[in-house]
Design an enzyme around this catalytic site. Structure first.
Site, PDB file in Angstrom:
ATOM      1  N   GLU A 198       0.861  -1.182   0.000  1.00 28.04           N
ATOM      2  CA  GLU A 198       0.000   0.000   0.000  1.00 28.04           C
ATOM      3  C   GLU A 198       0.896   1.229   0.000  1.00 28.04           C
ATOM      4  OE1 GLU A 198      -3.532  -2.085   2.622  1.00 28.04           O
ATOM      5  OE2 GLU A 198      -1.616  -1.601   3.534  1.00 28.04           O
ATOM      6  N   ARG A 204      -2.075   4.344  10.448  1.00 28.61           N
ATOM      7  CA  ARG A 204      -2.555   2.990  10.747  1.00 28.61           C
ATOM      8  C   ARG A 204      -2.027   1.907   9.818  1.00 28.61           C
ATOM      9  NH1 ARG A 204      -8.572   3.575  10.621  1.00 28.61           N
ATOM     10  NH2 ARG A 204      -8.940   2.375   8.770  1.00 28.61           N
ATOM     11  N   HIS A 205      -1.188   2.299   8.881  1.00 27.98           N
ATOM     12  CA  HIS A 205      -0.661   1.322   7.925  1.00 27.98           C
ATOM     13  C   HIS A 205       0.852   1.241   7.927  1.00 27.98           C
ATOM     14  CE1 HIS A 205      -4.709   1.948   6.103  1.00 27.98           C
ATOM     15  NE2 HIS A 205      -4.599   0.638   5.922  1.00 27.98           N
ATOM     16  N   GLU A 340     -10.001  -0.143  12.890  1.00 30.59           N
ATOM     17  CA  GLU A 340     -10.175  -1.585  12.661  1.00 30.59           C
ATOM     18  C   GLU A 340      -8.998  -2.346  13.247  1.00 30.59           C
ATOM     19  OE1 GLU A 340     -10.556  -2.925   8.499  1.00 30.59           O
ATOM     20  OE2 GLU A 340      -9.478  -4.714   9.158  1.00 30.59           O
ATOM     21  N   SER A 343     -10.234  -8.298  11.078  1.00 31.58           N
ATOM     22  CA  SER A 343     -11.300  -8.741  10.183  1.00 31.58           C
ATOM     23  C   SER A 343     -11.356 -10.254  10.253  1.00 31.58           C
ATOM     24  CB  SER A 343     -11.015  -8.348   8.736  1.00 31.58           C
ATOM     25  OG  SER A 343     -11.163  -6.970   8.554  1.00 31.58           O
ATOM     26  N   ARG A 391      -1.779  -2.386  15.703  1.00 36.59           N
ATOM     27  CA  ARG A 391      -2.999  -1.615  15.975  1.00 36.59           C
ATOM     28  C   ARG A 391      -3.547  -1.913  17.369  1.00 36.59           C
ATOM     29  NH1 ARG A 391      -6.511  -1.307  10.429  1.00 36.59           N
ATOM     30  NH2 ARG A 391      -4.821  -0.569   9.083  1.00 36.59           N
TER      31      ARG A 391
HETATM   32  P1  ATP Z   1      -7.424  -1.582   6.378  1.00 37.39           P
HETATM   33  O1  ATP Z   1      -8.744  -1.641   5.663  1.00 37.39           O
HETATM   34  O2  ATP Z   1      -7.462  -0.810   7.658  1.00 37.39           O
HETATM   35  O3  ATP Z   1      -6.286  -1.186   5.492  1.00 37.39           O
HETATM   36  P2  ATP Z   1      -7.462  -4.409   5.967  1.00 37.39           P
HETATM   37  O4  ATP Z   1      -8.907  -4.670   6.072  1.00 37.39           O
HETATM   38  O5  ATP Z   1      -6.828  -4.324   4.637  1.00 37.39           O
HETATM   39  O6  ATP Z   1      -7.078  -3.105   6.820  1.00 37.39           O
HETATM   40  P3  ATP Z   1      -7.032  -7.070   6.916  1.00 37.39           P
HETATM   41  O7  ATP Z   1      -6.685  -7.712   5.637  1.00 37.39           O
HETATM   42  O8  ATP Z   1      -8.409  -7.219   7.427  1.00 37.39           O
HETATM   43  O9  ATP Z   1      -6.669  -5.516   6.825  1.00 37.39           O
HETATM   44  O10 ATP Z   1      -5.930  -7.526   8.000  1.00 37.39           O
HETATM   45  C1  ATP Z   1      -6.251  -7.931   9.320  1.00 37.39           C
HETATM   46  C2  ATP Z   1      -5.763  -6.921  10.332  1.00 37.39           C
HETATM   47  O11 ATP Z   1      -4.360  -6.697  10.183  1.00 37.39           O
HETATM   48  C3  ATP Z   1      -6.373  -5.540  10.174  1.00 37.39           C
HETATM   49  O12 ATP Z   1      -7.612  -5.471  10.810  1.00 37.39           O
HETATM   50  C4  ATP Z   1      -5.329  -4.666  10.835  1.00 37.39           C
HETATM   51  O13 ATP Z   1      -5.450  -4.689  12.247  1.00 37.39           O
HETATM   52  C5  ATP Z   1      -4.028  -5.363  10.471  1.00 37.39           C
HETATM   53  N1  ATP Z   1      -3.427  -4.753   9.275  1.00 37.39           N
HETATM   54  C6  ATP Z   1      -3.710  -5.021   8.001  1.00 37.39           C
HETATM   55  N2  ATP Z   1      -2.986  -4.313   7.150  1.00 37.39           N
HETATM   56  C7  ATP Z   1      -2.186  -3.542   7.916  1.00 37.39           C
HETATM   57  C8  ATP Z   1      -1.187  -2.580   7.624  1.00 37.39           C
HETATM   58  N3  ATP Z   1      -0.874  -2.258   6.361  1.00 37.39           N
HETATM   59  N4  ATP Z   1      -0.549  -1.986   8.663  1.00 37.39           N
HETATM   60  C9  ATP Z   1      -0.854  -2.303   9.939  1.00 37.39           C
HETATM   61  N5  ATP Z   1      -1.794  -3.205  10.269  1.00 37.39           N
HETATM   62  C10 ATP Z   1      -2.459  -3.818   9.281  1.00 37.39           C
HETATM   63 MG    MG Z   2      -9.950  -5.808   7.271  1.00 38.08          MG
END
Ligand code: ATP
Ligand code: MG
Length: 417
Positions: A198, A204-205, A340, A343, A391
């Protein structure tokens, strides 16, 4: 008793030198007061000892504990191992707050600072507690490949890797592999990095983050998965409250226990709540970051800091979630004050439906052959989740950026250190 560490503060008051030493047996510093009268040689040695010196001292607990900053010792002997070549680039006592960029660059050094160290001790506790929870509940720890041929979420966020004559990627999630294992081991978990390309720069990323992933077979619905997740988080919080009293005190964090079950609202309810506050979510679209934040505020004002959003629309989910009759899916998110954390959901375990789902998402089932095959030999209904470690840490400690919650940051602008 022999204690080793680094001088993080030196103070001379008349005929006493006080050294604060950041060591390994506690998060708070070890304090030694050296008196000219009592230990003249050590006093002389310590007098001009620079901050950053690596040393060990032999000593015993001081009968009277005067320091409020740490545990006080009477030193009998001090051995110097290494002196800094130049003044430290950061203040390891934390009097001068460092910018986030500096904190990231010198994290290895700032870990001498009790507050910085406390964050990472608690990070360690999250993982220890998670392992403990899974072991107690009959899960098997697994490791899945981090070099893969296909991603779980589609191409845009994959880092390509040259793998001999093949095109490969860094794994963005253990999703496909932990599901495949549902055909033989009904309860698995993995503590794993996620690599995601990304490009955006948000608090948060990260491009390399860590997750606690679990998958559970023979479930009746996504409720069974939510149960495991909420109990896991409540367990982690209890563990930290029990084992990190010192660290929480250093950070000034009052961590309250969480009560299960967590609040659940459906995606539709979330949309309605937001709509009544003037935030419109177009049909079939996921919640934006701003909407998620707003929803977090509204829910918090009703007394729900942490809550599930269930039954996401199919358009806003991965291909592998099970669809309900009404166009919703069995996917949920877990949000904590507008962020979030996780998931998860129930997956599609029926071969034909899974192939159909891939096609509906515009993906080619050919590319997922290795995965689909695992669904041919008695795949039970199953579901799982991925929980973001950084997170979770950010929310538990009230930090403001995931970059504060990982030792070495990988983001759009950081590949070193
Ligand atoms: P977001 O929509 O906030 O980018 P996501 O839905 O793509 O997250 P998931 O694939 O659901 O992320 O990943 C499970 C969990 O891992 C997320 O809920 C989040 O807590 C964490 N996570 C995912 N991607 C990242 C990231 N790039 N940086 C930090 N934490 C992440
Ligand atoms: Mg998610």
């Amino acid at each position: 008793m022999r204690i080793c560490g680094w001088v993080i503060r030196r103070k001379t008051i008349g005929k006493i030198v006080i050294l604060e030493i950041s060591g390994d047996t506690s998060s708070k510093p070890h304090v030694i007061a050296l008196k000219k009268e009592r230990e003249p040689e050590l006093f002389e040695l310590a007098r001009d000892l620079p901050v950053g010196t690596a040393l060990c001292f032999e000593g015993e607990l001081a009968p009277v504990q005067k320091s409020r900053r740490g545990v006080e010792y009477i030193a009998k002997e001090i051995k110097i191992y290494s002196r800094p070549l130049e003044p430290l680039p950061v203040d390891t006592i934390g009097k001068v707050p460092a910018l986030l960029d500096t904190r990231i660059r010198y994290r290895y050094l700032l870990l001498r600072n009790p507050a910085e160290k406390a964050i990472f001790k608690i990070r360690e506790s999250i993982l220890r507690a998670a392992r403990e929870y899974f072991i107690k509940n009959g899960f098997m720890e697994i490791q899945t490949p981090k070099i893969v041929a296909a991603g779980a979420e589609g191409g845009a966020t994959l880092f390509p890797v040259k793998y001999f004559e093949y095109n490969a990627y860094l794994s963005q999630s253990p999703q496909l592999y932990k599901q495949m294992l549902m055909s033989s081991v009904p309860r698995v978990y993995e503590i794993t990095p996620y690599f995601r390309a990304e490009k955006f720069d948000t608090p948060r990323h990260l491009n390399e983050s860590w997750g606690i992933d679990a998958e559970i077979g023979f479930i009746e619905s996504e409720e069974d998965v939510m149960n495991v997740l909420e109990n896991l988080i409540a367990y982690i919080v209890d563990y930290i409250r029990k084992n990190n009293v010192e660290e929480l005190e250093i950070l000034g964090v009052e961590l309250k226990p969480l009560t299960v079950p967590f609040k659940r609202i459906t995606f539709k309810e979330a949309v309605d709540i937001l709509s009544s506050e003037g935030v419109e979510i177009p049909e079939g679209e996921d919640l934006t970051e701003a909407a998620e934040k707003k929803l977090g505020e509204i829910m918090a004002s009703k007394g729900y800091d942490i809550f599930f959003i269930t039954r996401f629309p199919w358009e806003a989910t991965g291909f592998y979630y099970m669809r309900n009759e009404d166009g919703t899916t069995r996917k949920f998110d877990l949000d904590y004050k507008g962020l979030e954390l996780s998931s998860g959901g129930q997956r599609e375990h029926r071969y034909e439906k899974l192939v159909e789902a891939l096609r509906d998402k515009g993906l080619n089932p050919e590319g997922f052959k290795f995965y689909l095959e695992a669904f041919k030999y008695g795949m039970p209904p199953h579901g799982g989740f991925g929980l973001g470690v950084e997170r979770l840490l950010v929310k538990l400690l009230g930090l403001s950026n995931v970059r504060e919650a990982i030792l070495f940051v990988r983001d759009r602008n950081r590949l070193i250190p």
